[in-house]
Design a protein around this motif. Structure first.
Motif, PDB file in Angstrom:
ATOM      1  N   PHE A 111      35.413  52.539  47.868  1.00  0.00           N
ATOM      2  CA  PHE A 111      35.560  51.291  47.109  1.00  0.00           C
ATOM      3  C   PHE A 111      36.886  50.618  47.459  1.00  0.00           C
ATOM      4  N   PHE A 112      36.819  49.314  47.675  1.00  0.00           N
ATOM      5  CA  PHE A 112      38.005  48.540  48.037  1.00  0.00           C
ATOM      6  C   PHE A 112      38.105  47.292  47.161  1.00  0.00           C
ATOM      7  N   ASP A 113      39.331  46.838  46.965  1.00  0.00           N
ATOM      8  CA  ASP A 113      39.562  45.569  46.272  1.00  0.00           C
ATOM      9  C   ASP A 113      39.360  44.438  47.279  1.00  0.00           C
ATOM     10  N   ALA A 114      38.448  43.542  46.977  1.00  0.00           N
ATOM     11  CA  ALA A 114      38.148  42.429  47.879  1.00  0.00           C
ATOM     12  C   ALA A 114      38.144  41.127  47.081  1.00  0.00           C
ATOM     13  N   GLN A 115      38.004  40.025  47.778  1.00  0.00           N
ATOM     14  CA  GLN A 115      38.008  38.710  47.148  1.00  0.00           C
ATOM     15  C   GLN A 115      36.731  37.973  47.508  1.00  0.00           C
ATOM     16  N   LEU A 116      36.029  37.491  46.479  1.00  0.00           N
ATOM     17  CA  LEU A 116      34.835  36.682  46.692  1.00  0.00           C
ATOM     18  C   LEU A 116      35.226  35.210  46.576  1.00  0.00           C
ATOM     19  N   GLU A 117      34.914  34.449  47.598  1.00  0.00           N
ATOM     20  CA  GLU A 117      35.247  33.023  47.625  1.00  0.00           C
ATOM     21  C   GLU A 117      33.973  32.203  47.755  1.00  0.00           C
ATOM     22  N   LYS A 118      34.014  30.990  47.235  1.00  0.00           N
ATOM     23  CA  LYS A 118      32.849  30.113  47.301  1.00  0.00           C
ATOM     24  C   LYS A 118      33.300  28.720  47.701  1.00  0.00           C
ATOM     25  N   GLU A 119      32.616  28.171  48.696  1.00  0.00           N
ATOM     26  CA  GLU A 119      32.972  26.830  49.169  1.00  0.00           C
ATOM     27  C   GLU A 119      31.712  26.158  49.704  1.00  0.00           C
ATOM     28  N   GLY A 120      31.417  24.993  49.162  1.00  0.00           N
ATOM     29  CA  GLY A 120      30.255  24.235  49.618  1.00  0.00           C
ATOM     30  C   GLY A 120      28.942  24.971  49.434  1.00  0.00           C
ATOM     31  N   GLY A 121      28.832  25.741  48.335  1.00  0.00           N
ATOM     32  CA  GLY A 121      27.588  26.454  48.061  1.00  0.00           C
ATOM     33  C   GLY A 121      27.425  27.730  48.859  1.00  0.00           C
ATOM     34  N   ARG A 122      28.412  28.083  49.681  1.00  0.00           N
ATOM     35  CA  ARG A 122      28.355  29.299  50.490  1.00  0.00           C
ATOM     36  C   ARG A 122      29.447  30.271  50.038  1.00  0.00           C
ATOM     37  N   TYR A 123      29.115  31.564  50.098  1.00  0.00           N
ATOM     38  CA  TYR A 123      30.062  32.589  49.682  1.00  0.00           C
ATOM     39  C   TYR A 123      30.736  33.223  50.896  1.00  0.00           C
ATOM     40  N   ASN A 124      31.927  33.735  50.632  1.00  0.00           N
ATOM     41  CA  ASN A 124      32.678  34.426  51.670  1.00  0.00           C
ATOM     42  C   ASN A 124      33.438  35.576  51.014  1.00  0.00           C
ATOM     43  N   VAL A 125      33.549  36.706  51.714  1.00  0.00           N
ATOM     44  CA  VAL A 125      34.284  37.867  51.210  1.00  0.00           C
ATOM     45  C   VAL A 125      35.423  38.183  52.167  1.00  0.00           C
ATOM     46  N   GLN A 164      24.650  33.421  40.277  1.00  0.00           N
ATOM     47  CA  GLN A 164      25.718  32.436  40.045  1.00  0.00           C
ATOM     48  C   GLN A 164      27.077  33.137  39.963  1.00  0.00           C
ATOM     49  N   ALA A 165      27.286  34.019  40.944  1.00  0.00           N
ATOM     50  CA  ALA A 165      28.519  34.805  40.988  1.00  0.00           C
ATOM     51  C   ALA A 165      29.732  33.889  41.111  1.00  0.00           C
ATOM     52  N   ALA A 166      30.744  34.169  40.282  1.00  0.00           N
ATOM     53  CA  ALA A 166      31.950  33.358  40.297  1.00  0.00           C
ATOM     54  C   ALA A 166      32.924  33.900  41.334  1.00  0.00           C
ATOM     55  N   ALA A 167      33.669  32.991  41.941  1.00  0.00           N
ATOM     56  CA  ALA A 167      34.704  33.395  42.887  1.00  0.00           C
ATOM     57  C   ALA A 167      35.778  34.197  42.155  1.00  0.00           C
ATOM     58  N   GLY A 168      36.348  35.146  42.850  1.00  0.00           N
ATOM     59  CA  GLY A 168      37.402  35.963  42.246  1.00  0.00           C
ATOM     60  C   GLY A 168      37.389  37.374  42.796  1.00  0.00           C
ATOM     61  N   PRO A 169      38.179  38.278  42.208  1.00  0.00           N
ATOM     62  CA  PRO A 169      38.235  39.665  42.691  1.00  0.00           C
ATOM     63  C   PRO A 169      36.905  40.389  42.472  1.00  0.00           C
ATOM     64  N   VAL A 170      36.499  41.175  43.458  1.00  0.00           N
ATOM     65  CA  VAL A 170      35.300  42.005  43.367  1.00  0.00           C
ATOM     66  C   VAL A 170      35.624  43.375  43.951  1.00  0.00           C
ATOM     67  N   THR A 171      34.753  44.338  43.680  1.00  0.00           N
ATOM     68  CA  THR A 171      34.868  45.650  44.313  1.00  0.00           C
ATOM     69  C   THR A 171      33.861  45.726  45.441  1.00  0.00           C
ATOM     70  N   LEU A 172      34.347  46.012  46.633  1.00  0.00           N
ATOM     71  CA  LEU A 172      33.478  46.146  47.802  1.00  0.00           C
ATOM     72  C   LEU A 172      33.245  47.633  48.053  1.00  0.00           C
ATOM     73  N   GLY A 173      31.982  48.035  48.173  1.00  0.00           N
ATOM     74  CA  GLY A 173      31.632  49.427  48.425  1.00  0.00           C
ATOM     75  C   GLY A 173      30.975  49.589  49.778  1.00  0.00           C
ATOM     76  N   ILE A 174      31.332  50.663  50.465  1.00  0.00           N
ATOM     77  CA  ILE A 174      30.708  50.959  51.755  1.00  0.00           C
ATOM     78  C   ILE A 174      30.677  52.481  51.919  1.00  0.00           C
TER      79      ILE A 174
END
Length: 408
Positions: free
Chosen positions: A284-298, A319-329
Motif C-alpha cells: 500500500f502506498f500514499d498516492a494522489q488522485l487528480e481530476k481534470e476535464g472529466g479524466r482522472y490521473n494518479v 464520482q470519486a473526488a480528487a485528493g489523497p488515495v491509497t494505491l495497492g499493488i
C-alpha cells in the motif's frame, strides 16, 4: 473413490428429499455484561474494546451476519483471531445461543432446536477424542448412543476408515497417534454420522506446515467423496483460498466480503480484504488522485500512473473526488525497470526460482517478487537503488476515509 453405498450422499438425499441448504439471516451474538463490566451511560456512544462493540446489552461478537449456503457448497469463514468466525460456527452447531436473527436449515428455523437434533457434525481444533477408547470406539461412539445395529456401525466405521486411510489404526488409542492421525479420526467420527452439514473449526491449526498442506489436500478429496455441505473456519487465508467454493471474510464481527477465492483476490472490496488475502500481502502506498476535464490521473512518488478506460469508468461512476488515495499493488505484479518509480533495497530473500525484495518506496516498506534471473545488474544488495513498474490493470485504489475500493 472408496466411498461405498453408505457415503453416496447424492442418492441418499434424492431418496429422502433432504437437502443441506443453510441460511443465516441477520444473525447477531451478544455476550451479556459480566459483573464489573462497564456499561455505556445513557446518551454515550457505544464503547469499543478489542475492536468489538459494547452496548447496554453486552459485547457484540457477531452482527448483521447474513449468508445463504447452497446444498453441497464448501464455505470458508476466514479472518483474524477474535473476528467472530468460530462464534458463528458454534451458533450453527447450537453450541452458542443466537441472540438475534434466524438460522434456517432445509427451510426449518433451527434457533431453538437442540444440537443433537440439527443433523450436524463438528470437527474441533483440539480433536476432542476419548483417550480411553480405541479409534474404532471413538468413531462408533455417536452411533452406539443412537442404538444403531452393530453390523451397520461396523460397516460405516470401516468405510470411513478406508476413506481416511486409517484402517490400520482402528485398534489403537489416541495417545499412540500422531497429530495428523488424530485429526483423521476426529473427521472419521463425524463422517459416520452422515450429517447434513459438516462443520470444521480450525481443524488443521495444531499441525505443522507440511502436515497441514497434506491434510488440506485430504479434506479436498474428502469433500468430493462424501458430497455434503461444509462450513469451515480458519484464520489461515492460504487454507481459505485452497478449500473454499466461496470465502466469507470477517472482521470485528462484521462480514467484509463474500466471494470466490479468485473474486476476493482480484477485486477486494476494501483495504482490509486487500491486505488480508494474498501472501505476501498487498503493498500500500500514499498516492494522489487528480481530476481534470472529466479524466482522472494518479500520481505516485511524483510519477504519473496511467489508468485504463475501465478504471476511468469506475472512478466516474463513483464520482470519486480528487485528493489523497491509497494505491495497492500485489508483490507479484511489480517488476523491475530501468526507468520507473525509484526505490532502495533493504533486504533480499532468495526463494529459489524467485527473490523477495524488501524495498523502501517513498518512505514506505514494500515487497516485490521477481524471478531470480530478472535482477538487473547482478545480485540484490542493501542500499542498492532500483526502479519499479507495474501494469495499471493490476493496481487497486482505496478511499482514504472509508477504505472502500474505488475500482470494480
Amino acid at each position: 473413490m472408496g466411498g461405498g453405498k453408505v457415503f453416496r450422499a447424492e442418492a441418499r438425499r434424492s431418496e429422502s428429499g433432504n437437502m443441506a441448504e443453510v441460511r443465516l439471516v441477520n444473525i447477531k451474538k451478544i455476550y451479556p455484561h459480566q459483573g464489573g463490566s462497564k456499561k455505556p451511560k445513557k446518551g454515550e456512544a457505544p464503547e469499543k474494546k478489542t475492536n468489538l462493540q459494547i452496548t447496554d446489552e453486552g459485547v457484540v461478537a457477531v452482527q448483521q451476519f447474513s449468508l445463504d449456503i447452497a446444498d453441497k457448497e464448501f464455505i470458508v469463514l476466514v479472518g483474524p483471531s477474535g473476528c467472530g468466525k468460530s462464534t458463528t460456527l458454534r451458533m450453527i452447531a447450537g453450541l452458542e445461543e443466537i441472540s438475534e436473527g434466524d438460522l434456517i436449515i432445509d427451510g426449518k428455523r433451527m434457533n431453538d432446536v437442540a444440537p443433537k437434533d440439527r443433523d450436524i457434525a463438528m470437527v474441533f481444533q483440539n480433536y476432542a477424542l476419548y483417550p480411553h477408547m480405541t479409534v474404532y470406539d471413538n468413531m462408533a461412539f455417536s452411533l452406539n448412543l443412537k442404538n444403531v445395529k452393530k453390523e451397520i456401525i461396523d460397516q460405516k466405521v470401516r468405510e470411513a476408515a478406508k476413506i481416511l486411510d486409517i484402517t490400520a489404526l482402528l485398534d489403537r488409542k489416541p495417545k499412540a497417534l500422531s497429530g495428523g492421525q488424530r485429526q483423521r479420526v476426529a473427521i472419521g467420527r463425524a463422517i459416520v454420522r452422515e450429517p447434513k452439514v459438516f462443520l470444521m473449526d480450525e481443524p488443521l491449526s495444531n499441525l505443522d506446515a507440511k502436515l497441514r498442506n497434506q491434510m488440506r489436500a485430504e479434506i479436498i478429496k474428502l469433500r468430493q467423496r462424501i458430497d455434503t455441505t461444509f462450513v469451515y473456519v480458519t484464520h489461515d487465508q492460504t487454507g481459505a483460498m485452497t478449500l473454499g467454493d466461496r470465502i466469507v471474510i470477517m472482521r470485528d464481527g462484521f462480514i467484509q466480503q463474500i466471494g470466490t477465492p479468485q473474486e476476493v483476490f482480484d477485486h477486494p472490496a476494501n483495504l482490509f480484504v486487500a491486505g488480508f488475502i494474498g501472501m505476501p500481502q498487498m503493498n500500500f502506498f500514499d498516492a494522489q488522485l487528480e481530476k481534470e476535464g472529466g479524466r482522472y490521473n494518479v500520481t505516485l512518488c511524483g510519477r504519473n500512473v496511467p489508468l485504463t478506460e475501465g478504471q476511468q469508468a469506475s472512478l466516474a461512476k463513483r464520482q470519486a473526488a480528487a485528493g489523497p488515495v491509497t494505491l495497492g499493488i500485489r508483490p507479484e505484479h511489480i517488476s523491475l525497470s530501468p526507468d520507473g518509480i525509484p526505490s532502495r533495497m533493504d533486504v533480499s530473500e532468495m526463494m529459489g526460482s524467485s527473490v523477495h525484495l524488501h524495498l523502501n518506496v517513498g518512505g514506505k516498506d514494500a515487497i516485490v517478487i521477481v524471478p531470480t534471473l530478472s535482477l538487473l545488474g547482478g545480485p540484490a544488495s542493501y542500499g542498492k537503488e532500483v526502479s519499479l513498474t507495474f501494469k495499471p490493470e493490476s493496481m487497486h485504489l482505496f478511499d482514504k476515509t472509508t477504505e472502500l475500493s474505488l475500482l470494480d
